[in-house]
Design a protein around this motif. Structure first.
Motif, PDB file in Angstrom:
ATOM      1  N   ASN A  31       0.796  -1.062  -0.083  1.00  0.00           N
ATOM      2  CA  ASN A  31       0.072  -0.315  -0.061  1.00  0.00           C
ATOM      3  C   ASN A  31       0.639   1.501   0.211  1.00  0.00           C
ATOM      4  O   ASN A  31       0.519   2.365  -0.905  1.00  0.00           O
ATOM      5  CB  ASN A  31      -0.751  -0.123   1.509  1.00  0.00           C
ATOM      6  CG  ASN A  31      -2.183   1.056   1.070  1.00  0.00           C
ATOM      7  OD1 ASN A  31      -2.589   1.182   0.503  1.00  0.00           O
ATOM      8  ND2 ASN A  31      -2.204   1.965   1.815  1.00  0.00           N
ATOM      9  N   LYS A  32       2.225   1.218   0.683  1.00  0.00           N
ATOM     10  CA  LYS A  32       3.048   2.087   0.942  1.00  0.00           C
ATOM     11  C   LYS A  32       3.089   2.787  -0.709  1.00  0.00           C
ATOM     12  O   LYS A  32       3.861   4.176  -0.670  1.00  0.00           O
ATOM     13  CB  LYS A  32       3.926   2.587   1.756  1.00  0.00           C
ATOM     14  CG  LYS A  32       3.431   2.062   3.417  1.00  0.00           C
ATOM     15  CD  LYS A  32       4.572   1.973   4.176  1.00  0.00           C
ATOM     16  CE  LYS A  32       5.706   2.153   4.087  1.00  0.00           C
ATOM     17  NZ  LYS A  32       6.364   1.094   4.863  1.00  0.00           N
ATOM     18  N   TYR A  36      -1.666  -1.057  -4.919  1.00  0.00           N
ATOM     19  CA  TYR A  36      -3.087  -1.234  -4.066  1.00  0.00           C
ATOM     20  C   TYR A  36      -3.932  -1.972  -4.367  1.00  0.00           C
ATOM     21  O   TYR A  36      -3.878  -3.217  -2.935  1.00  0.00           O
ATOM     22  CB  TYR A  36      -4.224   0.343  -4.734  1.00  0.00           C
ATOM     23  CG  TYR A  36      -3.589   1.718  -4.292  1.00  0.00           C
ATOM     24  CD1 TYR A  36      -3.348   1.804  -2.948  1.00  0.00           C
ATOM     25  CD2 TYR A  36      -2.957   2.399  -4.774  1.00  0.00           C
ATOM     26  CE1 TYR A  36      -3.144   2.885  -2.367  1.00  0.00           C
ATOM     27  CE2 TYR A  36      -2.493   3.858  -4.551  1.00  0.00           C
ATOM     28  CZ  TYR A  36      -2.515   4.079  -4.026  1.00  0.00           C
ATOM     29  OH  TYR A  36      -1.508   5.106  -2.855  1.00  0.00           O
ATOM     30  N   LYS A  37      -3.968  -2.474  -5.807  1.00  0.00           N
ATOM     31  CA  LYS A  37      -4.453  -3.619  -5.805  1.00  0.00           C
ATOM     32  C   LYS A  37      -3.595  -5.272  -4.758  1.00  0.00           C
ATOM     33  O   LYS A  37      -4.781  -6.000  -4.331  1.00  0.00           O
ATOM     34  CB  LYS A  37      -4.687  -4.142  -7.124  1.00  0.00           C
ATOM     35  CG  LYS A  37      -5.244  -5.585  -7.724  1.00  0.00           C
ATOM     36  CD  LYS A  37      -5.539  -6.411  -8.789  1.00  0.00           C
ATOM     37  CE  LYS A  37      -5.555  -7.426  -9.125  1.00  0.00           C
ATOM     38  NZ  LYS A  37      -5.462  -7.738 -10.858  1.00  0.00           N
ATOM     39  N   HIS A  38      -2.432  -4.933  -4.982  1.00  0.00           N
ATOM     40  CA  HIS A  38      -1.380  -6.282  -4.510  1.00  0.00           C
ATOM     41  C   HIS A  38      -1.736  -5.850  -3.082  1.00  0.00           C
ATOM     42  O   HIS A  38      -1.935  -7.190  -2.295  1.00  0.00           O
ATOM     43  CB  HIS A  38      -0.402  -6.354  -5.016  1.00  0.00           C
ATOM     44  CG  HIS A  38      -0.403  -6.926  -6.148  1.00  0.00           C
ATOM     45  ND1 HIS A  38      -0.808  -5.837  -8.048  1.00  0.00           N
ATOM     46  CD2 HIS A  38      -0.442  -7.795  -7.234  1.00  0.00           C
ATOM     47  CE1 HIS A  38      -0.620  -6.541  -8.341  1.00  0.00           C
ATOM     48  NE2 HIS A  38      -0.175  -7.671  -8.439  1.00  0.00           N
ATOM     49  N   ALA A  39      -1.781  -4.741  -2.545  1.00  0.00           N
ATOM     50  CA  ALA A  39      -2.541  -4.688  -1.189  1.00  0.00           C
ATOM     51  C   ALA A  39      -3.626  -5.134  -0.865  1.00  0.00           C
ATOM     52  O   ALA A  39      -3.469  -6.090   0.512  1.00  0.00           O
ATOM     53  CB  ALA A  39      -2.141  -3.151  -0.697  1.00  0.00           C
ATOM     54  N   MET A  40      -4.417  -5.590  -1.662  1.00  0.00           N
ATOM     55  CA  MET A  40      -5.933  -5.928  -0.804  1.00  0.00           C
ATOM     56  C   MET A  40      -6.199  -7.079  -0.876  1.00  0.00           C
ATOM     57  O   MET A  40      -6.516  -8.390   0.085  1.00  0.00           O
ATOM     58  CB  MET A  40      -7.071  -5.340  -1.918  1.00  0.00           C
ATOM     59  CG  MET A  40      -7.321  -3.344  -1.691  1.00  0.00           C
ATOM     60  SD  MET A  40      -8.012  -3.194  -0.619  1.00  0.00           S
ATOM     61  CE  MET A  40      -8.684  -1.525  -1.358  1.00  0.00           C
ATOM     62  N   ASN A 114     -13.011 -10.178  -5.011  1.00  0.00           N
ATOM     63  CA  ASN A 114     -13.259  -8.920  -6.146  1.00  0.00           C
ATOM     64  C   ASN A 114     -11.931  -8.667  -6.617  1.00  0.00           C
ATOM     65  O   ASN A 114     -11.348  -8.992  -8.253  1.00  0.00           O
ATOM     66  CB  ASN A 114     -13.720  -8.481  -6.345  1.00  0.00           C
ATOM     67  CG  ASN A 114     -15.698  -8.439  -5.518  1.00  0.00           C
ATOM     68  OD1 ASN A 114     -15.181  -9.663  -6.703  1.00  0.00           O
ATOM     69  ND2 ASN A 114     -16.709  -8.200  -5.089  1.00  0.00           N
ATOM     70  N   PHE A 115     -10.625  -8.429  -5.595  1.00  0.00           N
ATOM     71  CA  PHE A 115      -9.430  -7.876  -6.382  1.00  0.00           C
ATOM     72  C   PHE A 115      -8.695  -8.902  -6.719  1.00  0.00           C
ATOM     73  O   PHE A 115      -8.307  -8.914  -7.665  1.00  0.00           O
ATOM     74  CB  PHE A 115      -8.761  -7.634  -5.137  1.00  0.00           C
ATOM     75  CG  PHE A 115      -9.904  -6.268  -4.912  1.00  0.00           C
ATOM     76  CD1 PHE A 115      -9.281  -4.969  -6.090  1.00  0.00           C
ATOM     77  CD2 PHE A 115     -10.539  -5.374  -3.411  1.00  0.00           C
ATOM     78  CE1 PHE A 115      -9.734  -3.524  -5.054  1.00  0.00           C
ATOM     79  CE2 PHE A 115     -11.101  -4.166  -3.538  1.00  0.00           C
ATOM     80  CZ  PHE A 115     -10.977  -3.992  -4.125  1.00  0.00           C
ATOM     81  N   ALA A 116      -8.802  -9.938  -6.160  1.00  0.00           N
ATOM     82  CA  ALA A 116      -7.724 -11.551  -6.923  1.00  0.00           C
ATOM     83  C   ALA A 116      -8.174 -11.929  -7.568  1.00  0.00           C
ATOM     84  O   ALA A 116      -7.326 -11.858  -8.749  1.00  0.00           O
ATOM     85  CB  ALA A 116      -7.910 -12.251  -5.550  1.00  0.00           C
ATOM     86  N   HIS A 123     -11.804  -3.031  -9.750  1.00  0.00           N
ATOM     87  CA  HIS A 123     -10.741  -3.955  -8.551  1.00  0.00           C
ATOM     88  C   HIS A 123      -9.981  -3.638  -9.937  1.00  0.00           C
ATOM     89  O   HIS A 123      -8.846  -4.700  -9.520  1.00  0.00           O
ATOM     90  CB  HIS A 123     -11.617  -5.074  -8.531  1.00  0.00           C
ATOM     91  CG  HIS A 123     -13.206  -5.010  -7.655  1.00  0.00           C
ATOM     92  ND1 HIS A 123     -13.995  -5.037  -8.388  1.00  0.00           N
ATOM     93  CD2 HIS A 123     -13.558  -5.272  -6.805  1.00  0.00           C
ATOM     94  CE1 HIS A 123     -15.308  -5.094  -7.819  1.00  0.00           C
ATOM     95  NE2 HIS A 123     -14.653  -5.100  -6.744  1.00  0.00           N
ATOM     96  N   SER A 124      -9.615  -3.016 -10.463  1.00  0.00           N
ATOM     97  CA  SER A 124      -7.743  -3.573 -11.339  1.00  0.00           C
ATOM     98  C   SER A 124      -6.809  -2.813 -10.789  1.00  0.00           C
ATOM     99  O   SER A 124      -7.276  -0.996 -10.132  1.00  0.00           O
ATOM    100  CB  SER A 124      -8.605  -2.967 -12.823  1.00  0.00           C
ATOM    101  OG  SER A 124      -8.490  -1.433 -12.719  1.00  0.00           O
ATOM    102  N   SER A 125      -6.169  -2.331 -10.914  1.00  0.00           N
ATOM    103  CA  SER A 125      -4.197  -1.467 -10.423  1.00  0.00           C
ATOM    104  C   SER A 125      -4.596  -0.726 -11.702  1.00  0.00           C
ATOM    105  O   SER A 125      -4.357   0.708 -10.257  1.00  0.00           O
ATOM    106  CB  SER A 125      -3.274  -2.647 -11.054  1.00  0.00           C
ATOM    107  OG  SER A 125      -3.022  -3.508 -10.808  1.00  0.00           O
ATOM    108  N   MET A 126      -5.297  -0.727 -12.403  1.00  0.00           N
ATOM    109  CA  MET A 126      -5.201   0.819 -12.663  1.00  0.00           C
ATOM    110  C   MET A 126      -6.309   1.730 -12.189  1.00  0.00           C
ATOM    111  O   MET A 126      -6.037   3.173 -12.663  1.00  0.00           O
ATOM    112  CB  MET A 126      -5.617   0.373 -14.671  1.00  0.00           C
ATOM    113  CG  MET A 126      -5.361   2.084 -15.823  1.00  0.00           C
ATOM    114  SD  MET A 126      -6.090   1.433 -17.479  1.00  0.00           S
ATOM    115  CE  MET A 126      -4.527  -0.115 -17.537  1.00  0.00           C
TER     116      MET A 126
END
Length: 249
Positions: A31-32, A36-40, A114-116, A123-126
């Motif tokens: 997240n830092k 964000y998606k992979h943090a989720m 949904n992010f996975a 729910h995308s990185s973009m």
């Protein structure tokens, strides 16, 4: 607060909660950096490992029941299977009847899944970064913060329900010095941190369940009835600890 009995030590029974902690740390770092998606996704893993920690120990036999899964011989249990077993614990069932904690988990897990599975652009990185490269996005950062609090809240609640002595007064340092029990109890300041973190109505129900648990109150009473460790006893404990360190070196 997870018990570390002689038969459980080195059995791998605390693997799920350790893995949950690692995944939570990964989520923070991702997240830092704007991932964000992979943090989720890491939060989803945190949530899953957190509930499995209690699932495997629902009958106090995690050191046995976890083994096939721990050694990758069986698949991770489905949610339906997990829910059925969790409801065999009376504390969890009573709390769920009042606060629908398992429905809370179900919704939260689906949202994070949904992010996975990248359920569309939302729910995308973009979308989370508002660009096709990583950058800070306040909205996504705050969204992650909200999910993190929900995940940690659920894991905390489900563990307190399984180990209700967590909300009993057990001054370990005062009674045992540095030779206190390993696992199974919290220091008063740790119990208070839980009370401050969770919402008041949740704490009220958890405290009522803890106070109604005969085993939790009986063990807490036996600890409080012990005499406080003396200064001389503390010095002797420190000397013995120092000897152990010297032998280890």
């Amino acid at each position: 607060m997870i018990p570390q009995t002689v038969e459980k030590v080195l059995s791998g029974h605390i693997f799920p909660v350790i893995e949950a902690g690692i995944e939570l740390e990964n989520s923070v770092e991702l997240n830092k950096l704007g991932f964000y998606k992979h943090a989720m996704i890491a939060l989803r893993n945190t949530l899953e490992m957190g509930i499995l920690s209690v699932y495997w120990d629902i009958e106090e036999k995690s050191h046995i029941h976890i083994q096939n899964w721990l050694h990758s011989l069986v698949d991770t249990p489905w949610k339906k299977t997990i829910f059925q077993k969790l409801k065999t614990n009376q504390n969890i069932k009573n709390f769920d009847d009042q606060h629908n904690i398992l429905d809370y988990f179900d919704v939260l897990f689906k949202e994070l899944s949904n992010f996975a599975h990248t359920k569309g652009r939302i729910h995308s990185s973009m979308n989370l970064g508002n660009a096709n490269f990583n950058q800070f996005n306040e909205k996504s950062f705050l969204r992650w913060m909200d999910f993190t609090r929900k995940v940690v809240t659920f894991i905390t609640i489900i563990h307190v329900l399984k180990y209700p002595i967590a909300l009993q007064y057990t001054p370990l340092d005062q009674k045992f010095g540095i030779n206190g029990p390993v696992g199974g109890f919290l220091e008063p300041y740790q119990s208070e941190a839980i009370r401050k973190f969770l919402e008041k109505d949740i704490v009220k129900t958890l405290q009522e369940i803890s106070d109604s648990d005969d085993e939790a109150t009986s063990i807490a009473q036996s600890i409080n009835e012990r005499p406080d460790v003396t200064e001389n006893e503390m010095r002797e404990q420190e000397k013995e600890l120092e000897k152990t360190h010297q032998k280890g070196n």
